[in-house]
Motif scaffolding. Structure first.
Motif, short mmCIF file in Angstrom:
data_model
loop_
_atom_site.label_atom_id
_atom_site.label_comp_id
_atom_site.label_asym_id
_atom_site.label_seq_id
_atom_site.Cartn_x
_atom_site.Cartn_y
_atom_site.Cartn_z
N THR A 1 -2.76 -45.21 40.56
CA THR A 1 -2.34 -45.33 39.16
C THR A 1 -3.44 -45.74 38.20
OG1 THR A 1 -1.62 -47.60 39.55
CG2 THR A 1 0.04 -45.86 39.80
N PRO B 1 -7.36 -40.09 38.06
CA PRO B 1 -8.25 -38.95 38.32
C PRO B 1 -9.70 -39.15 37.87
CG PRO B 1 -6.19 -38.19 37.34
CD PRO B 1 -6.23 -39.69 37.22
N THR C 1 -1.03 -34.22 39.05
CA THR C 1 -1.62 -34.97 37.95
C THR C 1 -0.71 -34.95 36.71
OG1 THR C 1 -2.85 -33.01 37.25
CG2 THR C 1 -4.00 -34.57 38.71
N LEU D 1 -1.87 -38.65 41.31
CA LEU D 1 -2.92 -39.30 40.53
C LEU D 1 -2.36 -39.54 39.14
CD1 LEU D 1 -6.01 -37.20 41.64
CD2 LEU D 1 -5.18 -39.36 42.59
N GLU D 2 -1.99 -40.78 38.87
CA GLU D 2 -1.32 -41.12 37.62
C GLU D 2 -2.25 -41.91 36.71
OE1 GLU D 2 2.23 -43.15 38.88
OE2 GLU D 2 3.06 -41.34 39.80
N ASP D 3 -1.88 -41.96 35.43
CA ASP D 3 -2.65 -42.68 34.41
C ASP D 3 -4.12 -42.27 34.48
OD1 ASP D 3 -0.28 -43.93 33.56
OD2 ASP D 3 -0.50 -45.46 35.09
N SER D 4 -5.03 -43.21 34.71
CA SER D 4 -6.46 -42.87 34.73
C SER D 4 -7.01 -42.66 36.13
CB SER D 4 -7.25 -43.99 34.03
OG SER D 4 -7.10 -45.21 34.73
N ALA E 1 -0.99 -38.01 34.68
CA ALA E 1 -2.34 -38.47 34.38
C ALA E 1 -2.57 -38.52 32.87
CB ALA E 1 -3.36 -37.55 35.03
N MET F 1 -8.47 -37.31 32.88
CA MET F 1 -9.01 -36.63 34.06
C MET F 1 -10.51 -36.38 33.92
SD MET F 1 -5.84 -34.01 34.83
CE MET F 1 -6.73 -33.14 36.08
#
Length: 79
Positions: free
Chosen positions: A13, A42, A63, A37-40, A66, A69
């Motif tokens: 996250t 990635p 994503t 892959l959440e928020d930042s 996300a 990315m």
């Protein structure tokens, strides 16, 4: 030892300094299960692996939640 990074899935996250970042021995990444892959998370996720040539299982990456990315594949010149 064989140049393969295997990611078995899960949820991340936030952005991290991932332990494989900058590893020049990795030539292949295989993602074997759903990886969220959440928020930042990635940001820089698979970056700076200058000898990375292939990724299998990209269809396992989600994503959709996300927010950033940037630099996800930065410096992966052989990909």
């Amino acid at each position: 030892d064989n140049g393969i990074l295997t990611l078995n899935g899960g949820t991340l996250t936030s952005a991290h300094v991932y332990p494989w970042m900058g590893n020049t021995d990795i030539t292949k990444v295989q993602i074997t299960a759903p990886l969220f892959l959440e928020d930042s998370a990635p940001v820089g996720f698979l970056s700076e692996m200058t000898n990375l040539e292939s990724i299998t299982g990209m269809d396992n990456i989600d994503t959709s939640k996300a927010t950033d990315m940037s630099s996800m594949f930065n410096g992966d010149f052989n990909l």
